[in-house]
Enzyme design. Structure first.
Site, short mmCIF file in Angstrom:
data_model
loop_
_atom_site.label_atom_id
_atom_site.label_comp_id
_atom_site.label_asym_id
_atom_site.label_seq_id
_atom_site.Cartn_x
_atom_site.Cartn_y
_atom_site.Cartn_z
CB THR A 76 -1.37 -19.77 22.11
OG1 THR A 76 -2.78 -19.90 22.08
CG2 THR A 76 -0.75 -18.87 22.21
CD GLN A 77 -7.33 -21.84 17.84
OE1 GLN A 77 -8.25 -21.02 17.67
NE2 GLN A 77 -6.93 -22.58 16.97
CB CYS A 78 -3.75 -16.72 22.55
SG CYS A 78 -5.12 -17.82 23.27
CB THR B 46 -0.89 -0.32 1.37
OG1 THR B 46 -1.93 -1.02 0.66
CG2 THR B 46 -1.52 1.26 1.74
CG ASP C 43 -2.32 -6.93 3.48
OD1 ASP C 43 -3.18 -6.70 4.62
OD2 ASP C 43 -3.05 -6.92 2.64
CG ASP D 86 -1.49 -6.90 -2.14
OD1 ASP D 86 -1.99 -6.22 -2.74
OD2 ASP D 86 -1.30 -7.75 -1.23
CB SER D 87 2.70 -8.14 1.40
OG SER D 87 1.62 -7.91 2.63
CB SER D 88 -1.83 -10.68 -1.42
OG SER D 88 -2.10 -10.38 0.09
N1 ASP Z 1 -2.44 -5.15 0.77
C1 ASP Z 1 -1.54 -5.32 0.69
C2 ASP Z 1 -0.21 -5.23 0.90
O1 ASP Z 1 0.09 -5.92 2.03
C3 ASP Z 1 -1.71 -3.92 1.83
C4 ASP Z 1 -1.04 -3.41 3.04
O2 ASP Z 1 0.24 -2.55 2.36
O3 ASP Z 1 -0.76 -3.14 3.60
O4 ASP Z 1 0.81 -5.44 -0.24
#
Ligand code: ASP
Length: 342
Positions: free
Chosen positions: A277-279, A15, A92, A59-61
């Site tokens: 843990t999920q916590c 972003t 992300d 995008d980091s995804s």
């Molecule tokens: N979707 C974006 C990413 O992770 C969100 C960000 O940059 O914060 O690339």
């Protein structure tokens, strides 16, 4: 920081460097060559700022182990002639990248600070400008020619966090990251206050990068009502060599016979199961409750207070280099880069 200090800014995407596509209205990465137009204040830095741009920006995804290797190689190639590194990255999956790099960069003696933003640099209320400027200051900070923060960290919204302790916990607030199990390494207000006691010390050894990462690791989050059918499909998946299992509270899981029996069978046939843990805060403590004692008995490994992000990347890293399962299990229980409390 002085005129001789050099910082390399590695832009991977996210972003922070995005603009709105005029036609579709969706956010997409812009060319980083325009950075001085976006943040003219960068010209005020007395140190040298050099840039390395990912091609293509992502995008980091879409970040994956190949991208981590690319980042590690860029750091290695530029290590001797830079004093610190700032990595601009989508928030992300930033905690995964920070964790992976912490393991891949052995004997790191210089700062590697990841940052990004929730609002793009071109937006009036952007958090990107403050994040980038403070990240550069932290990467350049030294005392007696020794960097103040010689480790992989995330800087976001006034806080510097150890990278392999970070979790993205808020999708909207500027304060997007939390370090649930380790104190913040620095707080930024009028002054930058470093929590020196908690920051790793340099060992002055030669940087070594590890590029062999095992891809066949998996993640399973338990939930009440998980079916035998679903669980078996995951645990018996051929090819999976290690599984991070997110359990309830302090490492608890159902005591149903089918669950324990299936898992025991998989572990006996060589599957590594790491219990986290999920916590966000707190630790796995196998044996504290009846609902975790069996896990301990059948050979599930306690991840203690490690985050899921650090657990996945630690497994990738260790399994990429360690074939002896006894040694692997012992290394999983130890802190290698400050990722868990011993
Ligand atoms: N979707 C974006 C990413 O992770 C969100 C960000 O940059 O914060 O690339």
């Amino acid at each position: 920081m002085n005129d001789q200090t050099s910082i390399l800014i590695i832009y991977t995407g996210g972003t922070i460097g995005m603009i709105k596509d005029q036609e579709s209205g969706v956010l997409k990465p812009f060319n980083f060559e325009n950075i001085y137009e976006q943040i003219p204040d960068l010209k005020q830095f007395s140190c040298n700022l050099n840039f390395h741009c990912f091609e293509p920006l992502v995008d980091s995804s879409n970040i994956n182990p190949d991208a981590w290797i690319k980042i590690a190689e860029v750091i290695k190639e530029n290590y001797e002639n830079h004093d610190g590194f700032v990595i601009l990255h989508g928030s992300d999956t930033m905690a995964y990248t920070a964790s992976a790099l912490s393991f891949m960069l052995e004997n790191l003696n210089k700062p590697v600070i990841l940052t990004g933003s929730q609002l793009p640099l071109g937006f009036l209320r952007t958090d990107g400008k403050d994040n980038l400027i403070a990240a550069i200051q932290i990467a350049a900070a030294s005392e007696d020619e020794t960097p103040l923060v010689p480790e992989v960290c995330i800087y976001f919204e006034n806080e510097l966090i150890r990278g392999n302790r970070a979790v993205k916990y808020n999708a909207e607030n500027f304060n997007a990251f939390v370090s649930g199990n380790y104190p913040v390494l620095a707080e930024v207000g009028i002054y930058i206050k470093y929590n020196s006691e908690k920051i790793r010390k340099p060992n002055f050894k030669k940087l070594k990068i590890h590029k062999k990462l095992e891809p066949n690791v998996g993640l399973l989050k338990l939930f009440p009502g998980i079916t035998e059918n679903f669980f078996n499909a995951i645990i018996n998946n051929t090819g999976t060599k290690a599984l991070v299992m997110e359990t309830f509270g302090s490492g608890n899981a159902t005591t149903e016979k089918w669950f324990i029996d299936s898992m025991k069978k998989a572990i006996d046939s060589g599957l590594i199961v790491l219990n986290v843990t999920q916590c966000i805060t707190g630790s796995v403590n196998q044996g504290q409750y009846e609902t975790s004692i069996e896990l301990e008995k059948i050979g599930v490994i306690s991840g203690k207070d490690i985050s899921t992000e650090a657990a996945i990347t630690k497994l990738m890293f260790l399994m990429g280099k360690e074939t002896d399962s006894k040694k692997l299990i012992s290394l999983l229980s130890k802190s290698l880069r400050g990722e868990l409390s011993n």
